[in-house]
Design a protein around this motif. Structure first.
Motif, mmCIF file in Angstrom:
data_model
loop_
_atom_site.group_PDB
_atom_site.id
_atom_site.type_symbol
_atom_site.label_atom_id
_atom_site.label_comp_id
_atom_site.label_asym_id
_atom_site.label_seq_id
_atom_site.Cartn_x
_atom_site.Cartn_y
_atom_site.Cartn_z
ATOM 1 N N VAL A 229 -13.195 26.732 -26.487
ATOM 2 C CA VAL A 229 -14.597 26.962 -26.826
ATOM 3 C C VAL A 229 -14.655 27.261 -28.317
ATOM 4 C CG1 VAL A 229 -16.666 28.300 -26.343
ATOM 5 C CG2 VAL A 229 -14.989 27.915 -24.520
ATOM 6 N N PRO A 230 -15.128 26.352 -29.147
ATOM 7 C CA PRO A 230 -15.134 26.584 -30.595
ATOM 8 C C PRO A 230 -16.188 27.599 -31.008
ATOM 9 C CG PRO A 230 -16.190 24.491 -30.095
ATOM 10 C CD PRO A 230 -15.636 25.009 -28.793
ATOM 11 N N ASP A 231 -15.786 28.572 -31.818
ATOM 12 C CA ASP A 231 -16.728 29.553 -32.353
ATOM 13 C C ASP A 231 -17.573 28.966 -33.476
ATOM 14 O OD1 ASP A 231 -16.123 32.653 -31.523
ATOM 15 O OD2 ASP A 231 -14.350 31.410 -31.311
ATOM 16 N N LEU A 232 -17.001 28.005 -34.207
ATOM 17 C CA LEU A 232 -17.631 27.503 -35.417
ATOM 18 C C LEU A 232 -17.922 26.007 -35.309
ATOM 19 C CD1 LEU A 232 -15.287 29.302 -37.979
ATOM 20 C CD2 LEU A 232 -17.633 29.949 -37.414
ATOM 21 N N VAL A 243 -20.536 25.209 -42.607
ATOM 22 C CA VAL A 243 -19.977 25.895 -41.444
ATOM 23 C C VAL A 243 -21.031 26.838 -40.871
ATOM 24 C CG1 VAL A 243 -18.091 27.325 -40.570
ATOM 25 C CG2 VAL A 243 -17.708 25.818 -42.531
ATOM 26 N N ALA A 244 -21.158 26.836 -39.553
ATOM 27 C CA ALA A 244 -22.114 27.728 -38.887
ATOM 28 C C ALA A 244 -21.499 28.224 -37.580
ATOM 29 C CB ALA A 244 -23.432 26.997 -38.603
ATOM 30 N N MET A 245 -21.996 29.366 -37.100
ATOM 31 C CA MET A 245 -21.558 29.854 -35.797
ATOM 32 C C MET A 245 -22.092 28.928 -34.708
ATOM 33 S SD MET A 245 -19.680 32.487 -36.307
ATOM 34 C CE MET A 245 -19.483 32.989 -34.589
ATOM 35 N N ASN A 246 -21.288 28.696 -33.709
ATOM 36 C CA ASN A 246 -21.690 27.846 -32.594
ATOM 37 C C ASN A 246 -22.442 28.707 -31.577
ATOM 38 O OD1 ASN A 246 -21.982 25.859 -30.703
ATOM 39 N ND2 ASN A 246 -19.813 25.672 -30.215
ATOM 40 N N ARG A 247 -23.653 29.073 -31.917
ATOM 41 C CA ARG A 247 -24.432 30.002 -31.087
ATOM 42 C C ARG A 247 -24.689 29.447 -29.699
ATOM 43 N NH1 ARG A 247 -24.883 35.283 -32.992
ATOM 44 N NH2 ARG A 247 -24.827 35.224 -35.277
ATOM 45 N N SER A 248 -24.721 28.122 -29.564
ATOM 46 C CA SER A 248 -25.025 27.534 -28.253
ATOM 47 C C SER A 248 -23.928 27.808 -27.236
ATOM 48 C CB SER A 248 -25.213 26.018 -28.401
ATOM 49 O OG SER A 248 -24.007 25.399 -28.810
ATOM 50 N N LEU A 249 -22.703 28.074 -27.703
ATOM 51 C CA LEU A 249 -21.602 28.342 -26.774
ATOM 52 C C LEU A 249 -21.121 29.785 -26.850
ATOM 53 C CD1 LEU A 249 -19.455 25.096 -26.916
ATOM 54 C CD2 LEU A 249 -20.990 25.873 -25.123
ATOM 55 N N LEU A 250 -21.812 30.615 -27.612
ATOM 56 C CA LEU A 250 -21.477 32.033 -27.670
ATOM 57 C C LEU A 250 -22.446 32.819 -26.789
ATOM 58 C CD1 LEU A 250 -20.758 32.505 -31.473
ATOM 59 C CD2 LEU A 250 -19.096 32.475 -29.607
ATOM 60 N N PRO A 251 -21.974 33.893 -26.176
ATOM 61 C CA PRO A 251 -22.860 34.695 -25.314
ATOM 62 C C PRO A 251 -24.028 35.274 -26.106
ATOM 63 C CG PRO A 251 -20.544 35.285 -24.999
ATOM 64 C CD PRO A 251 -20.600 34.421 -26.212
ATOM 65 N N ASP A 252 -25.209 35.292 -25.486
ATOM 66 C CA ASP A 252 -26.402 35.901 -26.084
ATOM 67 C C ASP A 252 -26.486 37.332 -25.552
ATOM 68 O OD1 ASP A 252 -28.794 36.434 -27.279
ATOM 69 O OD2 ASP A 252 -30.001 35.389 -25.790
ATOM 70 N N LEU A 253 -26.339 38.297 -26.441
ATOM 71 C CA LEU A 253 -26.221 39.698 -26.041
ATOM 72 C C LEU A 253 -27.284 40.538 -26.744
ATOM 73 C CD1 LEU A 253 -24.259 41.653 -24.439
ATOM 74 C CD2 LEU A 253 -23.161 42.052 -26.657
ATOM 75 N N ARG A 254 -27.900 41.446 -25.998
ATOM 76 C CA ARG A 254 -28.879 42.349 -26.603
ATOM 77 C C ARG A 254 -28.903 43.667 -25.826
ATOM 78 N NH1 ARG A 254 -33.691 42.677 -23.798
ATOM 79 N NH2 ARG A 254 -33.961 41.149 -22.118
#
Length: 439
Positions: A229-232, A243-254
């Motif tokens: 799972v790529p972070d970037l 370069v950007a964060m791969n937000r679509s595959l990172l958990p959405d936390l709040r």
């Protein structure tokens, strides 16, 4: 000799200063840096199940064009004795072209624990809609790996590759390998009758075959390619790499602050620690993301030649250099690059593969990395006449003439690491002669 005082938790120097207190929070922050995106998702899911103030949305499948996938055709180094890790470590020396990477991935996915291919090329080509000719071309490159016999199509092919490497492949051996199945049912005499060879010749070939390894993958553990799972994400825009964060595959936390606000005074006192932990986790994850992005961007900036031109474009780079440039500790850089991957337009890249050692200092000639040295050696030995292979001394001389300041022992070391035998083992007998067992 004066003894140096040692105190637990303190460093003795010109001034006695307390060391950083490794609190549970700091320990957890360090652990977060060592997690890849997949491990981070698992950790946060566990925390959200325990903490009522954490709200977590894990990435869904198919929600973005940047998907998690298994991608063995990348520049990953080996980690341990896994067969797949060993193959990936040698893949960089196989001269896989960009349009061949998918074929290489297909063939590596088809590798069995024995080291052979589990399925035929025609079947793989049909299932993956890839030309058989391309698979054939890439297979020949993969079969140059050590130990010899990896990526064989079957037992006979595995033994043929090893005999050819030894210079012991001759018409008699070819005949025996073509009829090898007869041996199991009828023995050596049936094999002699099938091939038309004298029994003594059949037994000579069988004696050679017994010296070979029928399962070259057997000396490794076998772990199938893991999901990455790529972070970037790396994209080309306006002629520059971004370069950007791969937000679509990172958990959405709040943090659910409204829930805490609805609690009565007594419940709020009881739950204050959990609420504080939830806020700390969210902040720690965001700090992790910022650190990952900074390090990833710095690496891409320094190694832009790699993304433009492939492995030949890698420049010498150390973790210490990146740490000093970013104002981070070297240990922080090490923890991040050992776990983070970057999704480039044509491949997934492990950040740790973007660090390369410089063999020869720039002041003594052109800077030379380990990968570039292996490529230089392979380029020199590829077209060399088989009867007159280049010695390590001659290779060193040629490289020095090209501006690379390097010692013969260094050439010998990296020639061996490239899987290229010494000059004696690369010499072939004159046409018509045979290498016999024991000679």
């Amino acid at each position: 000799m004066q003894k140096r005082a040692i105190q637990v938790g303190y460093s003795v120097s010109a001034q006695v200063r307390p060391l950083i207190n490794i609190t549970p929070e700091l320990r957890q922050a360090i652990a977060l840096l060592q997690m890849d995106a997949g491990e981070l998702g698992g950790f946060l899911a566990e925390q959200a199940a325990r903490n009522p103030f954490l709200r977590l949305r894990l990435p869904g499948h198919g929600s973005s064009s940047h998907h998690a996938r298994t991608d063995p055709a990348q520049d990953l180094p080996a980690d341990g004795t896994s067969l797949i890790a060993h193959v990936l470590d040698q893949l960089r020396f196989c001269r896989i072209e960009p349009n061949e990477r998918h074929a290489a991935q297909i063939l590596i996915d088809a590798l069995s624990p024995s080291g052979w291919l589990e399925r035929g090329l025609d079947e793989l080509a049909q299932d993956h809609a890839v030309p058989s000719a391309r698979l054939e071309t890439v297979l020949k490159k993969l079969q140059t790996m050590e130990p010899t016999g990896l990526f064989a199509r079957d037992l006979a092919d595995c033994l043929r590759l090893q005999l050819a490497e030894r210079g012991q492949m001759d018409p008699a051996a070819a005949s025996v390998l073509a009829a090898l199945g007869v041996l199991a049912t009828g023995g050596d005499q049936a094999l002699a009758a099938e091939t038309g060879l004298p029994l003594c010749e059949v037994r000579r070939v069988l004696a050679l075959l017994r010296q070979l390894d029928p399962k070259p993958g057997g000396g490794f553990t076998f772990d199938p390619p893991r999901q990455i799972v790529p972070d970037l994400i790396l994209e080309r825009r306006d002629g520059n790499w971004h370069v950007a964060m791969n937000r679509s595959l990172l958990p959405d936390l709040r943090v659910d602050g409204s829930l805490f606000g609805k609690l009565g005074p007594e419940a709020r006192r009881d739950m204050r620690a959990a609420y504080g932990t939830a806020r700390w986790i969210v902040e720690a994850v965001e700090r992790r993301h910022r650190t990952v992005l900074r390090i990833g961007a710095a690496l891409v900036h320094h190694q832009s030649g790699y993304f433009d031109h492939g492995p030949a474009g890698l420049s010498p780079l150390s973790q210490r250099t990146v740490a000093e440039n970013l104002g981070l500790s070297e240990s922080t850089v090490s923890r991040v690059v050992n776990s983070v991957h970057l999704q480039a337009p044509d491949r997934i890249v492990a950040l740790k593969t973007l660090f390369v050692k410089q063999i020869a200092p720039a002041s003594a000639g052109k800077p030379l990395t380990t990968l570039q040295l292996c490529q230089e050696i392979q380029a020199l030995l590829g077209p060399a006449a088989p009867a007159e292979p280049l010695t390590d001394s001659r290779i060193t001389q040629i490289l020095n003439e090209r501006g690379f300041s390097i010692a013969r022992r260094t050439v010998a070391k990296y020639r061996a690491l490239c899987g290229i035998p010494c000059v004696k083992d690369r010499q072939r007998p004159p046409s018509g002669s045979l290498f016999l067992a024991g000679t």
